[in-house]
Enzyme design. Structure first.
Site: not given
Ligand code: PGA
Length: 248
Positions: A67, A136, A138, A143
């Site tokens: 992304d 959450n 995702h 999302e």
């Molecule tokens: P993080 O993010 O590695 O910074 O915890 C993970 C994500 O949002 O997929």
């Protein structure tokens, strides 16, 4: 779905990096699906170490990132393209022409999503897809929602995600509201998926992902339908998971 629980972040990073090195040594022109965020940084550091020690050669590897924020240019330190060069690409011998990341500043974002899917079709399937997991649930920027989108698309970031990512920006108002992300089907087409989870903040979602059924409101739970998924979690991230759900 296999879960491997390791002692700490360091070990998680090492195990994941070793899996990538084995993959590349077996198939030098492997296609890797890469992720950003705090979680994979240690794994990228290890990969740089292994490269410097002569244990791995990235010259034929192709990479696709999950992304990119809409509106951030490659000069912006918060863009994911900047992150990837900073944390990995500038330190290894990958061919820069073999690096694919959605362009968040494309004039026509819909066209950019289509272009990305065409590239995924041309070079795919991805051999190993690395994923983090949002608090959450995702994956990429897919999302929680009533419907999950299959292919690369422009996604609106949830408030929870914007809050979680605000730590990288001066304040939350600077966190982009949209991103281009590979869709669920793009992710599920990978031959192997490695999901990394580290730290206490991920413990509730790791438990929910593993112990509830499949729900579009926990996008990572969809991975249960994939035949080759390994979760590498440190003890903190796995601390709420019941032992009987750990296959490894
Ligand atoms: P993080 O993010 O590695 O910074 O915890 C993970 C994500 O949002 O997929």
């Amino acid at each position: 779905m296999k879960i491997t629980v390791v002692d700490d972040y360091h070990k998680m990073s090492e195990v994941a990096a070793r899996m990538i090195v084995s993959q590349i040594n077996e198939k030098p022109d492997s296609v890797l699906g890469l992720a950003t965020g705090s979680t994979p940084i240690g794994m990228y550091k290890k990969l740089i170490d292994y490269y410097k020690n002569g244990e791995v050669d990235f010259s034929n590897v192709i990479t696709f990132n999950l992304d990119e924020y809409v509106g951030l240019s490659k000069q912006d330190p918060q863009s994911y393209i900047y992150f990837m060069y900073d944390n990995l690409f500038s330190h290894i011998n990958i061919n820069k022409e073999s690096i694919y990341i959605p362009n968040g500043t494309a004039e026509d974002l819909e066209q950019e999503c289509k272009r990305y899917d065409v590239l995924l079709e041309r070079f795919g399937p991805i051999d190993i897809q690395i994923l983090g997991i949002g608090v959450n649930g995702h994956i990429g920027f897919n999302e929680p929602s009533k419907d999950l989108v299959l292919r690369t698309h422009v996604a609106y970031l949830s408030e929870e995600t914007r809050k979680a990512n605000a730590r990288f920006f001066d304040d939350i108002s600077k966190v982009p509201t949209r991103a281009i992300t590979m869709g669920i089907s793009d992710i599920m087409r990978a031959e192997k998926i490695i999901l990394l989870a580290s730290g206490k903040s991920k413990a509730p979602i790791v438990k929910r992902m593993l112990e509830t059924g499949i729900s579009t409101y926990i996008p990572a739970s969809i991975l249960k339908l994939h035949k080759n998924v390994e979760i590498i979690a440190d003890k903190d991230a796995a601390s709420f998971v019941e032992k009987r759900n750990c296959i490894a």
